[in-house]
Design a protein around this motif. Structure first.
Motif, short mmCIF file in Angstrom:
data_model
loop_
_atom_site.label_atom_id
_atom_site.label_comp_id
_atom_site.label_asym_id
_atom_site.label_seq_id
_atom_site.Cartn_x
_atom_site.Cartn_y
_atom_site.Cartn_z
N GLY A 1 0.81 -1.21 0.00
CA GLY A 1 0.00 0.00 0.00
C GLY A 1 0.84 1.26 0.00
N ALA A 2 0.20 2.36 0.40
CA ALA A 2 0.82 3.68 0.35
C ALA A 2 2.12 3.71 1.14
CB ALA A 2 -0.15 4.72 0.91
N ALA A 3 3.12 4.34 0.57
CA ALA A 3 4.43 4.41 1.22
C ALA A 3 4.90 5.84 1.43
CB ALA A 3 5.47 3.65 0.38
N ASP A 4 4.06 6.82 1.08
CA ASP A 4 4.51 8.21 1.12
C ASP A 4 3.94 8.99 2.31
OD1 ASP A 4 1.95 8.11 0.20
OD2 ASP A 4 2.25 9.50 -1.48
N GLY A 5 3.15 8.36 3.17
CA GLY A 5 2.57 9.04 4.31
C GLY A 5 3.25 8.63 5.60
N SER A 6 3.03 9.38 6.67
CA SER A 6 3.64 9.05 7.95
C SER A 6 2.84 8.01 8.71
CB SER A 6 3.78 10.31 8.81
OG SER A 6 2.50 10.85 9.13
N LEU A 7 1.55 7.80 8.32
CA LEU A 7 0.72 6.82 8.99
C LEU A 7 0.85 5.45 8.34
CD1 LEU A 7 -2.61 8.80 9.53
CD2 LEU A 7 -0.95 8.19 11.28
N TRP A 8 0.91 4.39 9.16
CA TRP A 8 0.94 3.02 8.65
C TRP A 8 0.37 2.07 9.70
CZ3 TRP A 8 4.81 -0.10 11.19
CH2 TRP A 8 5.74 0.63 11.94
N TRP A 9 -0.23 1.01 9.20
CA TRP A 9 -0.77 -0.03 10.07
C TRP A 9 0.32 -1.07 10.35
CZ3 TRP A 9 -5.30 0.87 12.24
CH2 TRP A 9 -6.29 1.60 11.57
N ALA A 10 0.41 -1.52 11.60
CA ALA A 10 1.31 -2.61 11.98
C ALA A 10 0.44 -3.78 12.43
CB ALA A 10 2.24 -2.17 13.10
N LEU A 11 0.51 -4.89 11.72
CA LEU A 11 -0.41 -6.01 11.92
C LEU A 11 0.33 -7.30 12.23
CD1 LEU A 11 -3.15 -7.54 11.63
CD2 LEU A 11 -2.66 -7.68 9.16
N ASP A 12 -0.03 -7.93 13.33
CA ASP A 12 0.37 -9.31 13.58
C ASP A 12 -0.90 -10.15 13.55
OD1 ASP A 12 1.38 -11.74 14.34
OD2 ASP A 12 2.72 -10.92 15.86
N PRO A 13 -1.09 -10.96 12.51
CA PRO A 13 -2.36 -11.68 12.38
C PRO A 13 -2.59 -12.69 13.50
CG PRO A 13 -0.76 -12.47 10.77
CD PRO A 13 -0.17 -11.24 11.40
N VAL A 14 -1.54 -13.37 13.92
CA VAL A 14 -1.60 -14.25 15.09
C VAL A 14 -0.30 -14.09 15.85
CG1 VAL A 14 -1.85 -16.59 15.98
CG2 VAL A 14 -3.09 -15.92 13.90
N ASP A 15 -0.34 -13.39 16.94
CA ASP A 15 0.83 -13.28 17.81
C ASP A 15 0.72 -14.41 18.83
OD1 ASP A 15 3.18 -12.13 18.80
OD2 ASP A 15 2.07 -11.12 20.39
N GLY A 16 1.68 -15.33 18.75
CA GLY A 16 1.60 -16.56 19.55
C GLY A 16 1.27 -17.76 18.68
N THR A 17 1.85 -17.78 17.47
CA THR A 17 1.58 -18.87 16.53
C THR A 17 1.95 -20.23 17.11
OG1 THR A 17 1.85 -17.44 14.61
CG2 THR A 17 2.13 -19.79 14.25
N ALA A 18 3.08 -20.31 17.81
CA ALA A 18 3.48 -21.60 18.39
C ALA A 18 2.45 -22.09 19.40
CB ALA A 18 4.85 -21.47 19.05
N ASN A 19 1.87 -21.17 20.18
CA ASN A 19 0.81 -21.55 21.11
C ASN A 19 -0.41 -22.07 20.34
OD1 ASN A 19 2.35 -20.77 23.30
ND2 ASN A 19 1.27 -18.84 23.63
N LEU A 20 -0.83 -21.31 19.32
CA LEU A 20 -2.00 -21.69 18.54
C LEU A 20 -1.82 -23.07 17.92
CD1 LEU A 20 -4.75 -20.92 17.21
CD2 LEU A 20 -3.42 -19.99 15.31
N ALA A 21 -0.64 -23.33 17.36
CA ALA A 21 -0.39 -24.61 16.69
C ALA A 21 -0.46 -25.78 17.66
CB ALA A 21 0.98 -24.57 16.00
N ARG A 22 -0.20 -25.53 18.94
CA ARG A 22 -0.25 -26.58 19.97
C ARG A 22 -1.58 -26.63 20.71
NH1 ARG A 22 4.39 -29.83 21.32
NH2 ARG A 22 6.06 -29.15 19.92
N GLY A 23 -2.52 -25.78 20.33
CA GLY A 23 -3.80 -25.76 21.02
C GLY A 23 -3.78 -25.01 22.33
N ILE A 24 -2.75 -24.22 22.56
CA ILE A 24 -2.66 -23.39 23.77
C ILE A 24 -3.41 -22.09 23.50
CG2 ILE A 24 -1.11 -22.18 25.35
CD1 ILE A 24 1.03 -24.28 24.61
N PRO A 25 -4.39 -21.72 24.31
CA PRO A 25 -5.27 -20.60 23.96
C PRO A 25 -4.71 -19.21 24.27
CG PRO A 25 -6.00 -21.55 26.01
CD PRO A 25 -4.85 -22.41 25.54
#
Length: 262
Positions: A66-90
């Protein structure tokens, strides 16, 4: 913009709740991604691109778009704790921040399996659902519950050096703090500091998608977030150290001694 952030994080939450991981792929040494991570990032990116086409997106799985010329940007982690999720840890989170330059200004974090969402806007406080939250008043390490971030991955000398510091830190804090926890997700570490469930967290790394939403939560809840050298935390920091204000001197002293020993 906060309703947009909340809706985007909620979209990711619903995907995590609706489907168990079917595939786990290695991204690097002991670093993984699941099909759920990718599905969440794809859906949230599409939503944000539609709702805020003028704002670029930095996501863990697909980098910058997306846009690269503005000072605003979104920082997204879709799943923080992937190793937990993969093991069924909630213990995992969908984490989204709007960043202005190097400073977070909006935050939305959803914990899909704990049925709670956190949000914050700069200057307007931090919330768990509709309830305003604040950091704890603990001011002594022997009374403090502190979480520590994951160990560095890889077989390089740099990773080994980083982990010597982590081991020294565990020894130092383990001998002084009330309890030490390793939860496996920076977003929850930071959200729980903001909520007063934890008194501090020491994350000796900093990826903007992991930390920027939680950092704003802690600050808006009255806490302090610093880099390893004691300067204020930004998206460009090397580490993320968040705490109740009364712990600042003791915690930073412990951290400094660990670096000296390692």
């Amino acid at each position: 913009m906060l309703p947009v952030a909340r809706a985007a994080a909620a979209l990711g939450r619903d995907i995590v709740r609706a489907r168990a991981p079917l595939s786990v792929t290695a991204k690097g040494d002991r670093d993984m991604v699941t099909d759920v991570d990718l599905a969440v990032e794809d859906a949230v990116r599409a939503f944000l691109t539609r709702e805020t086409p003028e704002i670029g997106i930095l996501g863990e799985e697909h980098g910058h778009s997306g846009a690269a010329d503005g000072s605003l940007w979104w920082a997204l982690d879709p799943v923080d704790g992937t190793a937990n999720l993969a093991r069924g840890i909630p213990l995992c989170a969908v984490s989204l921040a709007l960043v202005d330059g190097l400073r977070g200004v909006l935050a939305a974090i959803e914990l899909p399996f704990l049925d709670v969402g956190y949000s914050a806007a700069e200057g307007r406080g931090a919330y768990a659902g509709d309830e305003r939250i604040k950091v704890s008043e603990v001011a002594d390490l022997p009374a403090a519950m502190i979480s520590v971030g994951d160990f560095a991955l890889g077989e390089s000398a740099e990773a080994e050096a980083k982990n010597r510091v982590r081991l020294a830190l565990l020894g130092s804090l383990g001998a002084r703090a009330q309890r030490i926890r390793m939860i496996g997700t920076a977003a929850i570490d930071l959200a729980w500091v903001a909520q007063g469930r934890l008194d501090a967290t020491v994350i000796l790394s900093n990826q903007p998608w992991d930390t920027m939403a939680g950092v704003l939560l802690v600050r808006e809840a009255g806490g302090v977030v610093l880099d390893r050298d004691g300067t204020d935390h930004t998206a460009g920091s090397a580490a993320t150290i968040a705490m109740a204000p009364g712990l600042r001197a003791q915690l930073m002293e412990s951290l400094g001694s660990c670096h000296a020993v390692a």
